[in-house]
Design a protein around this motif. Structure first.
Motif, PDB file in Angstrom:
ATOM      1  N   LEU A   1       0.839  -1.202  -0.106  1.00 57.12           N
ATOM      2  CA  LEU A   1       0.249   0.119   0.116  1.00 57.12           C
ATOM      3  C   LEU A   1       0.765   1.110  -0.035  1.00 57.12           C
ATOM      4  O   LEU A   1       0.492   2.344  -0.619  1.00 57.12           O
ATOM      5  CB  LEU A   1      -0.973  -0.008   1.240  1.00 57.12           C
ATOM      6  CG  LEU A   1      -1.755   1.303   1.572  1.00 57.12           C
ATOM      7  CD1 LEU A   1      -2.712   1.589   0.217  1.00 57.12           C
ATOM      8  CD2 LEU A   1      -2.796   1.205   2.785  1.00 57.12           C
ATOM      9  N   GLU A   2       1.550   1.255   0.772  1.00 54.70           N
ATOM     10  CA  GLU A   2       2.628   2.407   0.914  1.00 54.70           C
ATOM     11  C   GLU A   2       3.406   2.583  -0.478  1.00 54.70           C
ATOM     12  O   GLU A   2       3.456   3.783  -1.078  1.00 54.70           O
ATOM     13  CB  GLU A   2       3.644   2.075   1.911  1.00 54.70           C
ATOM     14  CG  GLU A   2       4.619   3.301   2.397  1.00 54.70           C
ATOM     15  CD  GLU A   2       5.357   3.174   3.765  1.00 54.70           C
ATOM     16  OE1 GLU A   2       6.290   4.081   3.978  1.00 54.70           O
ATOM     17  OE2 GLU A   2       5.179   1.904   4.246  1.00 54.70           O
ATOM     18  N   GLN A   3       4.001   1.624  -0.925  1.00 54.27           N
ATOM     19  CA  GLN A   3       4.580   1.804  -2.367  1.00 54.27           C
ATOM     20  C   GLN A   3       3.786   2.369  -3.214  1.00 54.27           C
ATOM     21  O   GLN A   3       4.093   2.946  -4.182  1.00 54.27           O
ATOM     22  CB  GLN A   3       5.228   0.483  -2.524  1.00 54.27           C
ATOM     23  CG  GLN A   3       6.103   0.422  -3.904  1.00 54.27           C
ATOM     24  CD  GLN A   3       6.763  -1.006  -4.149  1.00 54.27           C
ATOM     25  OE1 GLN A   3       6.503  -1.829  -3.308  1.00 54.27           O
ATOM     26  NE2 GLN A   3       7.354  -1.153  -5.071  1.00 54.27           N
ATOM     27  N   ALA A   4       2.406   1.698  -3.378  1.00 55.79           N
ATOM     28  CA  ALA A   4       1.333   1.967  -4.330  1.00 55.79           C
ATOM     29  C   ALA A   4       1.136   3.557  -4.149  1.00 55.79           C
ATOM     30  O   ALA A   4       1.000   4.346  -5.251  1.00 55.79           O
ATOM     31  CB  ALA A   4       0.254   1.056  -4.244  1.00 55.79           C
ATOM     32  N   LEU A   5       1.050   3.986  -3.095  1.00 55.51           N
ATOM     33  CA  LEU A   5       0.608   5.388  -2.716  1.00 55.51           C
ATOM     34  C   LEU A   5       1.982   6.268  -3.399  1.00 55.51           C
ATOM     35  O   LEU A   5       1.424   7.446  -3.855  1.00 55.51           O
ATOM     36  CB  LEU A   5       0.518   5.582  -1.323  1.00 55.51           C
ATOM     37  CG  LEU A   5      -0.842   5.010  -0.752  1.00 55.51           C
ATOM     38  CD1 LEU A   5      -0.906   5.169   0.616  1.00 55.51           C
ATOM     39  CD2 LEU A   5      -2.034   5.709  -1.337  1.00 55.51           C
ATOM     40  N   GLU A   6       3.074   5.986  -2.983  1.00 52.70           N
ATOM     41  CA  GLU A   6       4.112   6.737  -3.599  1.00 52.70           C
ATOM     42  C   GLU A   6       4.301   6.669  -5.060  1.00 52.70           C
ATOM     43  O   GLU A   6       4.479   7.576  -5.775  1.00 52.70           O
ATOM     44  CB  GLU A   6       5.373   6.250  -2.802  1.00 52.70           C
ATOM     45  CG  GLU A   6       5.400   6.433  -1.346  1.00 52.70           C
ATOM     46  CD  GLU A   6       5.593   7.965  -1.257  1.00 52.70           C
ATOM     47  OE1 GLU A   6       6.079   8.708  -2.134  1.00 52.70           O
ATOM     48  OE2 GLU A   6       5.278   8.291  -0.008  1.00 52.70           O
TER      49      GLU A   6
ATOM     50  N   SER B   1     -10.166   8.868  -4.696  1.00 47.14           N
ATOM     51  CA  SER B   1     -10.724   7.800  -5.340  1.00 47.14           C
ATOM     52  C   SER B   1      -9.537   6.620  -5.488  1.00 47.14           C
ATOM     53  O   SER B   1      -9.790   5.532  -5.323  1.00 47.14           O
ATOM     54  CB  SER B   1     -11.162   8.140  -6.657  1.00 47.14           C
ATOM     55  OG  SER B   1     -12.456   8.837  -6.789  1.00 47.14           O
ATOM     56  N   LEU B   2      -8.541   7.317  -5.908  1.00 48.79           N
ATOM     57  CA  LEU B   2      -7.220   6.297  -5.726  1.00 48.79           C
ATOM     58  C   LEU B   2      -6.846   5.692  -4.378  1.00 48.79           C
ATOM     59  O   LEU B   2      -6.394   4.488  -4.544  1.00 48.79           O
ATOM     60  CB  LEU B   2      -5.932   7.170  -6.502  1.00 48.79           C
ATOM     61  CG  LEU B   2      -4.785   6.271  -6.714  1.00 48.79           C
ATOM     62  CD1 LEU B   2      -5.176   5.167  -7.852  1.00 48.79           C
ATOM     63  CD2 LEU B   2      -3.943   7.155  -7.620  1.00 48.79           C
ATOM     64  N   MET B   3      -6.794   6.504  -3.434  1.00 46.05           N
ATOM     65  CA  MET B   3      -6.727   6.000  -2.125  1.00 46.05           C
ATOM     66  C   MET B   3      -7.517   5.146  -1.880  1.00 46.05           C
ATOM     67  O   MET B   3      -7.257   3.982  -1.003  1.00 46.05           O
ATOM     68  CB  MET B   3      -6.507   7.368  -1.095  1.00 46.05           C
ATOM     69  CG  MET B   3      -6.541   6.932   0.176  1.00 46.05           C
ATOM     70  SD  MET B   3      -5.291   6.204   0.924  1.00 46.05           S
ATOM     71  CE  MET B   3      -4.364   7.663   1.047  1.00 46.05           C
ATOM     72  N   ALA B   4      -8.873   5.197  -1.972  1.00 45.59           N
ATOM     73  CA  ALA B   4      -9.938   4.361  -1.666  1.00 45.59           C
ATOM     74  C   ALA B   4      -9.835   2.933  -2.445  1.00 45.59           C
ATOM     75  O   ALA B   4      -9.924   2.053  -1.830  1.00 45.59           O
ATOM     76  CB  ALA B   4     -11.188   4.832  -2.047  1.00 45.59           C
ATOM     77  N   ARG B   5      -9.339   3.379  -3.745  1.00 46.98           N
ATOM     78  CA  ARG B   5      -9.054   1.944  -4.550  1.00 46.98           C
ATOM     79  C   ARG B   5      -8.085   1.103  -3.956  1.00 46.98           C
ATOM     80  O   ARG B   5      -8.124  -0.179  -4.037  1.00 46.98           O
ATOM     81  CB  ARG B   5      -8.703   2.310  -5.939  1.00 46.98           C
ATOM     82  CG  ARG B   5      -8.799   1.282  -7.162  1.00 46.98           C
ATOM     83  CD  ARG B   5      -8.660   1.799  -8.381  1.00 46.98           C
ATOM     84  NE  ARG B   5      -9.424   2.694  -8.549  1.00 46.98           N
ATOM     85  CZ  ARG B   5      -8.975   3.738  -9.178  1.00 46.98           C
ATOM     86  NH1 ARG B   5      -7.829   3.997  -9.650  1.00 46.98           N
ATOM     87  NH2 ARG B   5      -9.750   5.140  -9.457  1.00 46.98           N
ATOM     88  N   LEU B   6      -7.038   1.801  -3.469  1.00 51.04           N
ATOM     89  CA  LEU B   6      -5.773   1.079  -3.067  1.00 51.04           C
ATOM     90  C   LEU B   6      -5.867   0.274  -1.549  1.00 51.04           C
ATOM     91  O   LEU B   6      -5.652  -0.595  -1.154  1.00 51.04           O
ATOM     92  CB  LEU B   6      -4.578   1.865  -2.898  1.00 51.04           C
ATOM     93  CG  LEU B   6      -4.201   2.484  -4.154  1.00 51.04           C
ATOM     94  CD1 LEU B   6      -2.887   3.430  -3.922  1.00 51.04           C
ATOM     95  CD2 LEU B   6      -3.343   1.344  -4.962  1.00 51.04           C
ATOM     96  N   CYS B   7      -6.956   1.440  -0.909  1.00 53.30           N
ATOM     97  CA  CYS B   7      -7.206   0.730   0.473  1.00 53.30           C
ATOM     98  C   CYS B   7      -8.158  -0.406   0.374  1.00 53.30           C
ATOM     99  O   CYS B   7      -7.926  -1.629   0.955  1.00 53.30           O
ATOM    100  CB  CYS B   7      -7.895   1.727   1.380  1.00 53.30           C
ATOM    101  SG  CYS B   7      -6.858   2.880   1.976  1.00 53.30           S
ATOM    102  N   MET B   8      -8.962  -0.527  -0.685  1.00 55.94           N
ATOM    103  CA  MET B   8      -9.710  -1.725  -0.875  1.00 55.94           C
ATOM    104  C   MET B   8      -8.837  -2.649  -1.180  1.00 55.94           C
ATOM    105  O   MET B   8      -9.110  -4.059  -1.030  1.00 55.94           O
ATOM    106  CB  MET B   8     -10.824  -1.456  -2.088  1.00 55.94           C
ATOM    107  CG  MET B   8     -11.961  -0.483  -1.409  1.00 55.94           C
ATOM    108  SD  MET B   8     -13.187  -0.685  -2.765  1.00 55.94           S
ATOM    109  CE  MET B   8     -12.412   0.308  -3.974  1.00 55.94           C
ATOM    110  N   GLN B   9      -7.640  -2.618  -2.198  1.00 55.99           N
ATOM    111  CA  GLN B   9      -6.828  -3.788  -2.374  1.00 55.99           C
ATOM    112  C   GLN B   9      -6.021  -4.223  -1.348  1.00 55.99           C
ATOM    113  O   GLN B   9      -5.675  -5.465  -1.497  1.00 55.99           O
ATOM    114  CB  GLN B   9      -6.133  -3.083  -3.670  1.00 55.99           C
ATOM    115  CG  GLN B   9      -6.995  -2.707  -4.869  1.00 55.99           C
ATOM    116  CD  GLN B   9      -6.148  -2.168  -6.044  1.00 55.99           C
ATOM    117  OE1 GLN B   9      -4.745  -1.872  -5.813  1.00 55.99           O
ATOM    118  NE2 GLN B   9      -6.739  -1.494  -7.121  1.00 55.99           N
ATOM    119  N   ASN B  10      -5.566  -3.416  -0.594  1.00 57.59           N
ATOM    120  CA  ASN B  10      -4.805  -3.842   0.521  1.00 57.59           C
ATOM    121  C   ASN B  10      -5.206  -4.160   1.887  1.00 57.59           C
ATOM    122  O   ASN B  10      -4.429  -4.494   2.722  1.00 57.59           O
ATOM    123  CB  ASN B  10      -3.471  -2.773   0.447  1.00 57.59           C
ATOM    124  CG  ASN B  10      -2.762  -2.922  -1.158  1.00 57.59           C
ATOM    125  OD1 ASN B  10      -1.787  -3.520  -1.235  1.00 57.59           O
ATOM    126  ND2 ASN B  10      -3.108  -2.028  -1.811  1.00 57.59           N
TER     127      ASN B  10
END
Length: 1671
Positions: free
Chosen positions: A1302-1307, A1326-1335
């Motif tokens: 998650l941390e890597q994807a956010l960066e 939206s991108l934050m929510a999407r990555l959170c749903m994934q991780n």
């Protein structure tokens, strides 16, 4: 060899004996051995650890001794066997011998064979001495033999005599043991005495060692004493052995050898042993007439030893023994020996004894006895020798000789004849002219001794005259002494003392006395300045006067029957004796002697007073006898003398006796030194006597004379004159004031110089000195005069004169002191008036101003004079007079006085004078403060007073705190005693007062601690009495224990006691008092040292712990006080305690504390950071606080509610979100890194997103909180913005959960940058929510719940942010799975349907469209809602983005629906979609083309015909927008167009696009050509319509569309037949194309030109084909 043989035989015999021992003996031997081993071990332990372990040794010895009671021989044999063991230690031998001695003493006689063995063993070991063993074994063996001799003398004596052989030097311990035997067994030893002495005499020549000679001398001393005892008890002897003469004959050779040989030995110890042995020898030799004269022959040898190093005492004792024997036996010493004896003895008397002589005083006594013995036998020779010695005129020789003569005179011996005394007096008279002190004392002592010895007649004439001369001479020398001749003065004092002793002896012993001696003694009293001799002189005079008065002395011729004696003037004698009696215990108690003399001479002094004196003098004598110089009271005694004088003067009233006495007293002033008690009394007596005088004019003369002759520079004389004037004012006040006025006028002429040398040549007066004296004189007059007279004169002239003299002077220290002394006396005199009749002191204000100026002028840091204390005393006195000081004036006086005293440094321990000044200043300050406080005795007055002391109580200087606290205690006690429960303290005042002194209970200074706890006790007493508190005995006892513990020196115990005090007093405080206490404690932190700060925070902590639950309404005040002062606290420990207090408040009152902390200014200061760091250390509490902080952030996004409690009020209070975010960030950063916030992560993430959304929204600005927010002059740092702080917090949060993907994807996807930018925020959400749903699948449920809640918020930013998150959630099954889909859809419906915010509407539509992704099966269920909202977004006044999002949503939803599910909405969607084909918005065109393509896919049979029509109506747009300037639009258009081709029914056209490598434009041209060709053949009318539509697009705003329209028009024109072309408006088409020739776009112009060319070619073709030509 012989000795070795004997030893071997003894060992064989002993071995045989041991072999015959019975088994029982072996058992005893082993028991004894074990017990001896115990004794040895205990002896070793005792040597190292002390005597505590000696008990076991003693017990072992007792066991062996007790065992010997049953079988002593067995035990003794066992001990002997142990004694003979090889390698036996010295200590063990001594233990064995000691036990043997106890057994011998216990058992008495025992078996002979056992005793024999023991004697042999002891004798052998006594003689076998080695250097390593020393003499301990020999000594104990010798003692054992002596013990055996008591019952077995013969055996022991035989053994010792066996080893005592003539001409053979025996062992020294044999002789020692023989001496002990002789001393212990006198009569048994006497038969052996002769042979023993004879044998020892044969050894003398062999004894060359000093030790052996000392042993023999000591033994001889014992033997001689034994012989003397034997001779004294000869009748007790059964078998007399020898007579005294026989013993003497045997001893004399030994005496001769000792004196002639051994006495000349170099060893002093040997000499001393010889001398000591001579005395018992001489006791036996001197009674023998024949031997006595032989002893005389050896006297020179004895005298010669005086020159050696031997102690002279022992030689003198021997010589005295010989001389006294010569006197007793009347056997004269040879004349030739007398002079050597005189000389040697006399030298020792007259010379100083050597330093090594320890018995010099005893030696002198022995010498005196020698000379007395010589004086008895040889008086003439001795006095002749003395006369020759005094002729030498050396002081030491004369003094020594006179001392010997005095000793001879004092000898009470009937043999001392009168001729000896006569010769002695002749020698003494030869020294009378000697003026040396020691010689004079010696002569005086001889005179006194002659009187005491009964030779009074021998001193008349020369003796009395010598005594009189010495009395006068010594007195003169003592009264004219010099400082540089101290030693001579001491000697002269001794001469005087001896003289007085001699006078006393003479007057008490001689029956007759000459008149000359009487007169000398009487004049001595009147004239001498050396008063120490007055007592014996008065006693002597009293004795002589009594003898004269009673007629007992017939020789004097002075006394007769009239009982009068010759005297000086009566007033002079009385004045002299009165003054001297003022110090009655001087000179060995002269007071009683003088009183007795007065009583004896009463008839001669004043017959009228005689009767009264007979009654009162005994009372005075009784007082002196009942007291001593240590118990008497000077003032009481002087009062008694003054009363005696008063009563005496009353007897002479009406005569000039008092004035004559006054003159005599005045005349004596200069005869006494200043200062002295006598002169002080003299001034007092003079003032009193003058006050009783009846003639005012003569009194004025005496007073003026006194003023003129007084030395005003002498303090004592000045004070004496002042007192004299005051006492005189009692009866002569007007006279005194007149005299002072006259004196001032007379000296006014010399005012400029003040050198009044005309009156006093010896000492000039200083101006200030005279002025100070005059001021005090006036005040003293006010003190002593009558009250009514005082009121008349106090303002004028007394006070006005005092002010005048002070103001007109240079105002030095002495003058200031005189001024304030005067003020005190005047005010005291006014106060003493019982009925002042409302007297108003007119000069009070002027005096106060002068005194205040004096105080201010004093040095601030040290004491140099008592000016301070005197000034404050003066103010204290003035404060009691009317008009009273106002409160403001009192406060000012207090402040000035406190500052001038408390700032003083304490004096050193060795500076007693400054310590006295210091103590007086404190006393005066307390008195002044007390007096001023009494004038304002109420809570305000108390508070004002304490406020003045506060800065001193908080001083960093220890001594200032101590003094301030002591003063505080004093005032507090006064206040409590005075006011009690009358006036209660103000609200909060109790807490303020306690808070001020509480830290001082831990002060490093013990007195400060005790004063502070006593102040606290006083405050508690006052508080309890005023509030009726239940202050029980147990609490009082606990407080008393705390007081005791505070006296300890251990700071830990002191701190503990202070804490206990806080716990005891805490229940007595109400909430307001607790607040005021804590505020005061916080306010004073840092004012003193660390120990005080620790105590302050300890008290704060205790009060908070005990009362925190009750302080809900006061939390904000307490917290505010702590936070205000926390920044200035430097020490970490103190800060930590304060922060713990904040945390304690937060634990119980979280909302209040949170609000207060969050209302602190930014940037966050270090102290506030420290508070939050402390919160972070306690993880559970930190999580609680995080919940609270989140609640503060979330409250901004929820509907406002009404507060139902005080906690709600604080929770709902406005706070700065930036501060809240900073705090959250700090907590997350500092909390335990292992804590991943599993329960807080969704809330934190969601709240941060909401906060970011709000920071980008219209409500981004912080609320204006003017009531609390502090204004900073500078801007906040650039990084301290809502966006950046929130982003940092989110980054910390992500790091904490430790999800690297998650941390890597956010960066990688730059989510943080998207979120920080307002334009891309929603994309980032939206991108934050999407990555959170994934991780972060675990947190989705909570996030969904939060999102659902946020979507319903009234805050627009909250709704938008929540909906943006929901967009992603709708694309995931999470909502459906968590059964949250329906409420979410309803909220989205609401968002899509509102028209207030475009963004919310767009996001809502997007989220609804995403249902097809997350819950496709639910699309059909919500189709009506979806279609309605999406279609509604395409209608009305809505933004392009909304319409685009609506079409996007329909694009997602339609694939999940069937044609029947869409229903009538299909036509509306199709029409609305086609309407956006030509929209200026690329997005709308794109979404429209995509949606139209989806419609083409979902259309069914029922709608196919309708949709076909829609395709035809939008076909031109599709054709043209395939070349749309937006590539994505063009691509979508192409895709849609080919999805709709089949609706034309032309399969050939479906496959004509996209199968070649040509460009899109070329392919499109081919397609259009084919299509137009087909239409021209099949449906030319439709193609004509397309041409008309195409003409309209030539006016499009898009250049590419205009180009495409021109191209399409050309293609259509080419394909149409002439028939249909003629029907077209070609003119209009041409005009349009020609207009495009002017287009700014070159491509448009080229396309239009190409179409014009096509049109022209068609026209030419038409002209050729038509016979008519052109129309």
């Amino acid at each position: 060899m012989k000795e070795a043989t004997e030893l071997n035989e003894d060992m064989l015999e002993e071995a045989e004996h041991l072999a015959l021992l019975e088994p029982e003996d072996d058992g005893t031997f082993f028991q004894v051995t074990n017990l001896l081993n115990i004794m040895d071990s205990e002896s070793a332990k005792t040597d190292t650890t002390g005597p505590g372990l000696d008990m076991r040794k003693t017990l072992a010895s007792v066991i062996i001794t007790e065992k010997a009671t049953t079988d002593p021989c067995v035990v003794l044999n066992a001990l002997i066997r142990c004694l003979q063991m090889p390698e036996i230690s010295t200590q063990r031998k001594m233990n064995i011998y000691n036990i043997m001695q106890e057994i011998i003493q216990q058992e008495g006689e025992m078996e002979e064979h056992c005793i024999q063995r023991l004697v042999a063993i002891a004798s052998k070991q006594m003689r076998d001495i080695t250097e390593t063993e020393g003499f301990e074994t020999a000594e104990v063996a010798s003692e054992t033999l002596v013990a055996l001799s008591r019952n077995h003398f013969s055996l022991v004596m035989y053994e010792l005599q066996h080893h005592l052989k003539p001409l053979n030097l025996t062992d020294e311990f044999v002789i020692v043991t023989l001496a002990k035997l002789a001393n212990g067994n006198v009569f048994e030893f006497m038969p052996y005495m002769g042979i023993t002495l004879a044998t020892i005499f044969t050894m003398l020549r062999l004894a060359n060692e000093a030790k052996m000679r000392q042993v023999i001398c000591s033994a001889m001393e014992t033997f001689c004493e034994t012989v003397q005892f034997y001779l004294r008890h000869l009748e007790d002897s059964l078998y007399p052995v020898m007579t005294e003469d026989q013993f003497a004959v045997k001893l004399f050779p030994m005496y001769r050898y000792f004196v002639t040989v051994w006495l000349r030995h170099q060893d002093l110890e040997v000499k001393l042993g010889v001398i000591k042995s001579l005395r018992p020898m001489l006791s036996l030799l001197l009674p023998n007439d024949d031997l006595r004269e032989q002893v005389y022959d050896y006297i020179p040898l004895l005298l010669a030893e005086f020159q050696g190093g031997l102690e002279a005492l022992f030689i003198t004792q021997v010589l005295r023994q010989i001389l006294e024997a010569s006197v007793t036996t009347n056997t004269p010493i040879p004349p030739m020996l007398l002079h050597p004896i005189f000389t040697e003895l006399h030298v020792q008397v007259c010379s100083k004894a050597p330093a090594q002589q320890q018995f010099s005083s005893q030696n002198l006594m022995e010498i005196v006895h020698c000379f007395i013995a010589l004086a008895r036998s040889y008086p003439k020779e001795l006095m002749k020798f003395f006369f020759s010695q005094v002729e030498l005129s050396k002081e030491a020789i004369r003094v020594g000789t006179l001392a010997l003569i005095r000793a001879v005179v004092s000898a009470d011996d009937p043999k001392m004849n009168i001729k000896t005394i006569y010769l002695a007096i002749r020698v003494v008279k030869n020294t009378l002219s000697d003026t040396r002190s020691k010689v004079r004392m010696a002569i005086l002592r001889i005179i006194g001794q002659l009187v005491l010895s009964g030779f009074q007649e021998k001193i008349k004439g020369w003796g009395l005259k010598y005594v009189s001369v010495q009395l006068t001479l010594s007195t003169y020398k003592l009264t004219n002494r010099r400082e540089c001749f101290y030693q001579r003065d001491l000697e002269e004092k001794m001469v005087h003392k001896v003289t007085m002793d001699t006078v006393k002896i003479i007057t008490s012993s001689i029956s007759g006395m000459t008149n000359e001696f009487w007169v000398r003694l009487l004049c001595y009293i009147m004239e001498t300045d050396y008063t120490e001799a007055l007592t014996p002189i008065c006693i002597s005079l009293t004795n002589l006067a009594e003898n004269q008065i009673h007629g007992k002395d017939t020789e004097a011729g002075i006394a007769g029957k009239s009982k009068h004696v010759d005297l000086p003037a009566p007033q002079k004698l009385l004045a002299r004796l009165l003054v001297l009696m003022s110090s009655p215990y001087k000179g060995e108690g002269r007071g009683i002697a003088m009183l007795n003399l007065l009583r004896t001479l009463s008839q001669s002094i004043a017959p009228s007073m005689a009767d009264m004196w007979e009654q009162e003098i005994p009372l005075l004598v009784q007082y002196l006898e009942e007291h001593t110089e240590f118990t008497w009271n000077q003032k009481t005694w002087e009062d008694m003398l003054i009363q005696f004088l008063r009563n005496s003067l009353k007897k002479t009233r009406g005569t000039s006796w008092s004035l004559r006495l006054s003159k005599e007293l005045n005349n004596q002033i200069e005869t006494f030194d200043s200062p002295s008690l006598e002169k002080g009394f003299l001034y007092r007596a003079l003032g009193f006597t003058l006050g009783m005088g009846l003639e005012a004019d003569r009194v004025e003369v005496l007073l003026l004379e006194l003023l003129y002759k007084t030395d005003y520079s002498n303090d004592f004389d000045r004070e004496g004159v002042i007192l004299c004037f005051g006492l005189c004012a009692r009866g002569q006040v007007k006279t005194v004031l007149n005299v002072l006025h006259d004196f001032e006028e007379r000296i006014q002429e010399s005012e400029q110089s003040w050198q009044i040398g005309a009156w006093r040549k010896d000492h000039p007066w200083r101006r200030e000195t005279v002025k100070s004296a005059l001021m005090v004189m006036y005040s003293c007059v006010s003190s002593y005069c009558h009250p009514q007279m005082l009121l008349t004169h106090v303002d004028s002239p007394i006070t006005s004169k005092i002010i005048h003299h002070y103001s007109s002077s240079c105002q030095d220290i002495s003058l200031k002191m005189a001024f304030m002394k005067s003020v005190v006396q005047v005010t005291s005199a006014i106060k003493s008036i019982q009925d002042p009749e409302d007297f108003q002191f007119a000069h009070k204000s002027a005096l106060t101003g002068l005194i205040v100026a004096i105080i201010k002028a004093e040095p601030p840091d040290h004491l140099v004079s008592p000016v301070r204390s005197m000034a404050m005393d003066a103010l204290s006195q003035l404060s009691t007079l009317k008009p009273f000081y106002s409160p403001e004036e009192s406060t000012e006086l207090m402040d000035i006085s406190i500052h001038t005293v408390i700032s003083l440094q304490p004096p050193g321990e060795d500076n007693e004078s400054v310590k006295t000044l210091y103590a007086n200043a404190m006393r005066s300050l307390k008195q002044l403060m007390e007096g001023l406080l009494q004038r304002q005795l109420d809570p305000k007055g108390l508070q004002d007073t304490v406020h003045l002391l506060e800065k001193w109580i908080l001083s960093e200087k220890e001594w200032e705190r101590e003094k301030a606290m002591a003063l505080h205690l004093h005032l507090m006690q006064i206040y409590v005693q005075s006011i009690g429960v009358c006036i209660p303290l103000k609200l909060g005042q109790f807490g303020i007062l306690v808070g001020l002194i509480a830290p001082c209970t831990c002060d490093a200074h013990r007195r400060t601690r005790l004063a502070s706890i006593n102040v606290l006790s006083s405050l508690l007493d006052l508080h309890v009495s005023q509030t009726c508190s239940l202050w029980g005995t147990s609490k009082e006892q606990e407080l008393q224990k705390c007081k005791e513990d505070l006296q300890d020196t251990d700071m830990n115990k002191i701190s503990s006691a202070s804490s206990r005090v806080a716990k005891v007093v805490c229940p007595e405080f109400n909430c307001d008092e607790v607040v005021s206490l804590i505020q005061k404690l916080c306010e004073n932190i840092g004012a003193m040292d660390l120990q005080h700060d620790r105590a302050a925070v300890t008290w704060i902590g205790i009060f908070l712990q005990m009362r925190v639950k009750e302080l809900e309404d006061k939390v904000a005040e307490i917290l505010g006080a702590i936070l205000v002062h926390l920044p200035v606290v430097d020490h970490p420990e103190v800060r930590r305690h304060l922060i713990e207090g904040i945390l304690l408040l937060a634990h119980y009152h979280q909302e209040t504390v949170l609000t207060s902390l969050l209302r602190q200014p930014l940037p966050m200061e270090s102290h506030l950071t420290e508070v939050w760091l402390a919160v972070a250390e306690n993880v559970p509490f930190a999580r609680t606080m995080l919940h609270g902080l989140l609640g503060r952030l979330q409250s901004r996004f929820t509907a406002k509610i009404n507060a139902t409690s005080k906690a709600d009020i604080w929770r709902l209070a406005a706070v700065d979100p930036l501060m809240t975010l900073c705090t959250i960030q700090l907590l997350m950063e500092k909390m335990d890194q292992d804590d991943k916030f599993p329960d807080l992560f969704p809330d934190l993430l969601y709240t941060f997103l909401l906060q970011l959304g709000s920071s980008h929204g219209p409500e981004a600005a912080s609320p204006v909180l003017k009531t609390w927010r502090l204004v900073h002059t500078g801007p906040l740092p650039q990084e301290m913005t809502l966006q950046r702080i929130t982003i940092k917090s989110m980054q910390l949060l992500v790091k904490r959960i430790k999800r690297e993907p998650l941390e890597q994807a956010l960066e990688e996807q730059s989510v943080w940058s998207l979120l920080e930018n307002g334009g891309t925020f929603l994309e980032g959400v939206s991108l934050m929510a999407r990555l959170c749903m994934q991780n972060m699948e675990n947190y989705m449920q909570r996030l969904a719940e939060l999102v659902l809640t946020g979507m319903g918020s009234e805050i627009l930013s909250c709704c938008i942010s929540s909906t943006a998150i929901c967009v992603e959630f709708m694309s995931d099954p999470v909502l459906h799975q968590e059964k949250l889909l329906r409420p979410v859809v309803l909220m989205l419906e609401k968002g899509a349907g509102q028209d207030k915010d475009e963004t919310l509407q767009v996001l809502s539509l997007r989220a609804l469209g995403n249902m097809a992704l997350g819950a496709p099966r639910k699309v059909k269920q919500y189709r009506k809602l979806l279609l309605e909202k999406c279609l509604g977004s395409l209608q009305g006044q809505v933004s392009s983005s909304t319409m685009a999002e609506g079409m996007e949503a329909l694009t997602k939803v339609l694939p999940e629906l069937r044609e029947g599910d869409i229903g009538s909405s299909f036509e509306a969607i199709s029409k609305q979609c086609r309407a956006f084909f030509d929209n200026e918005s690329e997005l709308l065109r794109l979404k429209a083309f995509v949606l139209f393509g989806k419609l083409a896919k979902v259309v069914g049979i029922s709608k196919k015909h309708f949709f076909k029509g829609e395709v035809k109506r939008g076909w031109v747009s599709l054709l043209l927008h395939c070349q749309d300037p937006c590539p994505s639009v063009a691509q979508a258009c192409v895709a849609t167009m080919f999805q709709c081709v089949h609706f034309w029914g032309w399969k050939s056209l479906e496959s004509s696009f996209g199968h070649s490598n040509d460009s899109i434009n070329e392919q499109m041209t081919v397609f259009q050509t084919n299509m137009c060709s087909v239409l021209a053949q099949k449906k030319p009318a439709v193609l004509c319509g397309f041409l008309l539509e195409t003409t309209v697009f030539m006016k499009s705003n898009l250049s590419r569309i205009r180009i495409a329209a021109c191209s399409l028009a050309g293609i259509i024109t080419k394909q149409l037949s002439a028939h249909y072309l003629k029907k077209m408006d070609l003119v209009g088409l041409r005009n349009s194309l020609q207009d495009l020739q002017l287009d700014s776009d070159a491509g448009v112009r080229r396309a239009a030109l190409e179409t014009l060319k096509v049109l022209d070619s068609c026209n030419q073709h038409w002209l050729l084909a038509s016979p008519r030509g052109l129309p």
